[in-house]
Design a protein around this motif. Structure first.
Motif, PDB file in Angstrom:
ATOM      1  N   ARG A 126       0.841  -1.210   0.000  1.00 36.54           N
ATOM      2  CA  ARG A 126       0.000   0.000   0.000  1.00 36.54           C
ATOM      3  C   ARG A 126       0.870   1.252   0.000  1.00 36.54           C
ATOM      4  N   PRO A 127       0.392   2.306  -0.652  1.00 37.71           N
ATOM      5  CA  PRO A 127       1.160   3.554  -0.637  1.00 37.71           C
ATOM      6  C   PRO A 127       1.163   4.187   0.748  1.00 37.71           C
ATOM      7  N   VAL A 128       2.271   4.829   1.068  1.00 33.35           N
ATOM      8  CA  VAL A 128       2.433   5.490   2.366  1.00 33.35           C
ATOM      9  C   VAL A 128       2.813   6.944   2.116  1.00 33.35           C
ATOM     10  N   ASP A 129       2.156   7.850   2.815  1.00 28.52           N
ATOM     11  CA  ASP A 129       2.527   9.268   2.850  1.00 28.52           C
ATOM     12  C   ASP A 129       2.058   9.782   4.208  1.00 28.52           C
ATOM     13  N   ALA A 130       2.935   9.693   5.203  1.00 22.26           N
ATOM     14  CA  ALA A 130       2.570  10.020   6.578  1.00 22.26           C
ATOM     15  C   ALA A 130       3.505  11.090   7.135  1.00 22.26           C
ATOM     16  N   VAL A 131       2.929  11.999   7.923  1.00 19.68           N
ATOM     17  CA  VAL A 131       3.688  13.084   8.549  1.00 19.68           C
ATOM     18  C   VAL A 131       3.640  12.883  10.059  1.00 19.68           C
ATOM     19  N   TYR A 132       4.772  13.109  10.698  1.00 19.86           N
ATOM     20  CA  TYR A 132       4.903  12.938  12.148  1.00 19.86           C
ATOM     21  C   TYR A 132       5.462  14.202  12.768  1.00 19.86           C
ATOM     22  N   ASP A 133       5.011  14.475  14.001  1.00 20.42           N
ATOM     23  CA  ASP A 133       5.613  15.528  14.820  1.00 20.42           C
ATOM     24  C   ASP A 133       5.472  15.104  16.277  1.00 20.42           C
ATOM     25  N   ARG A 134       5.892  15.968  17.176  1.00 23.37           N
ATOM     26  CA  ARG A 134       5.828  15.650  18.607  1.00 23.37           C
ATOM     27  C   ARG A 134       5.126  16.788  19.347  1.00 23.37           C
ATOM     28  N   SER A 135       4.058  17.302  18.733  1.00 20.60           N
ATOM     29  CA  SER A 135       3.380  18.489  19.248  1.00 20.60           C
ATOM     30  C   SER A 135       2.534  18.245  20.495  1.00 20.60           C
ATOM     31  N   ASN A 136       2.197  16.985  20.790  1.00 23.59           N
ATOM     32  CA  ASN A 136       1.424  16.673  21.999  1.00 23.59           C
ATOM     33  C   ASN A 136       1.682  15.215  22.370  1.00 23.59           C
ATOM     34  N   GLY A 137       1.069  14.762  23.441  1.00 20.01           N
ATOM     35  CA  GLY A 137       1.307  13.403  23.918  1.00 20.01           C
ATOM     36  C   GLY A 137       0.913  12.324  22.921  1.00 20.01           C
ATOM     37  N   CYS A 138      -0.198  12.515  22.208  1.00 22.56           N
ATOM     38  CA  CYS A 138      -0.637  11.521  21.226  1.00 22.56           C
ATOM     39  C   CYS A 138       0.343  11.432  20.059  1.00 22.56           C
ATOM     40  N   GLU A 139       0.783  12.580  19.570  1.00 26.63           N
ATOM     41  CA  GLU A 139       1.729  12.602  18.450  1.00 26.63           C
ATOM     42  C   GLU A 139       3.076  12.024  18.864  1.00 26.63           C
ATOM     43  N   ALA A 140       3.521  12.348  20.083  1.00 28.93           N
ATOM     44  CA  ALA A 140       4.792  11.808  20.572  1.00 28.93           C
ATOM     45  C   ALA A 140       4.704  10.283  20.715  1.00 28.93           C
ATOM     46  N   GLU A 141       3.571   9.775  21.204  1.00 28.95           N
ATOM     47  CA  GLU A 141       3.396   8.320  21.342  1.00 28.95           C
ATOM     48  C   GLU A 141       3.362   7.654  19.973  1.00 28.95           C
ATOM     49  N   ARG A 142       2.721   8.288  19.008  1.00 29.40           N
ATOM     50  CA  ARG A 142       2.673   7.760  17.638  1.00 29.40           C
ATOM     51  C   ARG A 142       4.085   7.673  17.062  1.00 29.40           C
ATOM     52  N   TRP A 143       4.890   8.694  17.313  1.00 33.65           N
ATOM     53  CA  TRP A 143       6.297   8.714  16.874  1.00 33.65           C
ATOM     54  C   TRP A 143       7.064   7.580  17.554  1.00 33.65           C
ATOM     55  N   ASP A 144       6.961   7.531  18.893  1.00 34.69           N
ATOM     56  CA  ASP A 144       7.728   6.550  19.678  1.00 34.69           C
ATOM     57  C   ASP A 144       7.401   5.110  19.298  1.00 34.69           C
ATOM     58  N   ARG A 145       6.182   4.855  18.858  1.00 36.22           N
ATOM     59  CA  ARG A 145       5.771   3.507  18.458  1.00 36.22           C
ATOM     60  C   ARG A 145       6.583   3.016  17.260  1.00 36.22           C
ATOM     61  N   LEU A 146       7.130   3.945  16.456  1.00 37.38           N
ATOM     62  CA  LEU A 146       7.880   3.557  15.257  1.00 37.38           C
ATOM     63  C   LEU A 146       9.399   3.685  15.407  1.00 37.38           C
ATOM     64  N   VAL A 147       9.889   3.922  16.615  1.00 39.54           N
ATOM     65  CA  VAL A 147      11.344   3.929  16.839  1.00 39.54           C
ATOM     66  C   VAL A 147      11.809   2.480  16.684  1.00 39.54           C
ATOM     67  N   PRO A 148      12.819   2.178  15.899  1.00 43.46           N
ATOM     68  CA  PRO A 148      13.853   3.006  15.306  1.00 43.46           C
ATOM     69  C   PRO A 148      13.625   3.436  13.856  1.00 43.46           C
ATOM     70  N   LEU A 149      12.425   3.202  13.280  1.00 42.75           N
ATOM     71  CA  LEU A 149      12.189   3.775  11.946  1.00 42.75           C
ATOM     72  C   LEU A 149      12.397   5.282  12.041  1.00 42.75           C
ATOM     73  N   LEU A 150      11.799   5.892  13.069  1.00 42.35           N
ATOM     74  CA  LEU A 150      12.024   7.303  13.379  1.00 42.35           C
ATOM     75  C   LEU A 150      13.017   7.344  14.534  1.00 42.35           C
ATOM     76  N   PRO A 151      13.869   8.371  14.609  1.00 40.31           N
ATOM     77  CA  PRO A 151      14.876   8.394  15.664  1.00 40.31           C
ATOM     78  C   PRO A 151      14.259   8.518  17.060  1.00 40.31           C
ATOM     79  N   GLU A 152      14.918   7.906  18.017  1.00 39.58           N
ATOM     80  CA  GLU A 152      14.452   7.975  19.392  1.00 39.58           C
ATOM     81  C   GLU A 152      14.716   9.376  19.939  1.00 39.58           C
ATOM     82  N   LEU A 153      13.667   9.993  20.469  1.00 39.47           N
ATOM     83  CA  LEU A 153      13.752  11.334  21.047  1.00 39.47           C
ATOM     84  C   LEU A 153      13.011  11.306  22.379  1.00 39.47           C
TER      85      LEU A 153
END
Length: 155
Positions: A126-153
Motif C-alpha cells: 500500500r502507498p504510504v505518505d505520513a507526517v509525524y511531529d511531537r506536538s502533543n502526547g498523542c503525536e509523541a506516542e505515535r512517533w515513539d511507536r515507530l522507533v527506530p524507523l524514526l529516531p528515538e527522542l
C-alpha cells in the motif's frame, strides 16, 4: 499415447514461458527433462517494501533523508533491520500502521520537541505518505511507536 500428450503439454508450457526464447530442451520419453538455467537478463527483480524517511529538527545528527527496504532489509537508514522489525511488529490486518491520531482524541499537552518526519513509499503493498511531529502526547506516542524507523527522542 501418454508420451505424446506429455510432449504436447511440455511444448505448450514452453511456448508460454518467459524463457521461450531460451534454447529448447528435447523431451525424451522416460527421461526427466530439466529446463535451461535462468539467465541474469531473464530474472525479474522482486523488491520488497520501500520507504523514504525524512527527519528534520531532531538534532544530534539524526536529521536527514534515509531509504529503507524491507524483506530483505537494506538501504541508507541507520538501522534497517530494527526499523523493519518495528514495522512488522506494528502491522496488523485492517489497520494502517501509519494512520494519523484519530480526530477527537484526548491528548496531553506535553510538547515533545520540534522534530518532524515524513514517511513515503510502499508498505505491505500500500502507498504510504505520513507526517509525524511531537506536538502533543498523542503525536509523541505515535512517533515513539515507530522507533527506530524514526529516531528515538525523549523530551
Amino acid at each position: 499415447m501418454v508420451t505424446v500428450a506429455a510432449v504436447a503439454v511440455t511444448a505448450a508450457v514452453a511456448a508460454l514461458s518467459p524463457l521461450a526464447a531460451a534454447p529448447a530442451v528435447a523431451a525424451v520419453p522416460g527421461v526427466l527433462s530439466v529446463p535451461p538455467p535462468v539467465r541474469p537478463e531473464d530474472r525479474v527483480t522482486v523488491t520488497g517494501d520501500h520507504l523514504t524517511v525524512t527527519v528534520l529538527h531532531a538534532g544530534g545528527g539524526r536529521d536527514g533523508t534515509y531509504e529503507l527496504f524491507c524483506h530483505p532489509e537494506a538501504g541508507s537508514h541507520p538501522d534497517p533491520a530494527g526499523a523493519c522489525r518495528t514495522l512488522d511488529r506494528n502491522t496488523r490486518w485492517g489497520r494502517d500502521v501509519f494512520a494519523p491520531v484519530a480526530p477527537g482524541s484526548v491528548c496531553t499537552m506535553q510538547y515533545g520537541g520540534p522534530a518532524t518526519a515524513r514517511v513515503t513509499g510502499t508498505w505491505a503493498g500500500r502507498p504510504v505518505d505520513a507526517v509525524y511531529d511531537r506536538s502533543n502526547g498523542c503525536e509523541a506516542e505515535r512517533w515513539d511507536r515507530l522507533v527506530p524507523l524514526l529516531p528515538e527522542l525523549r523530551a
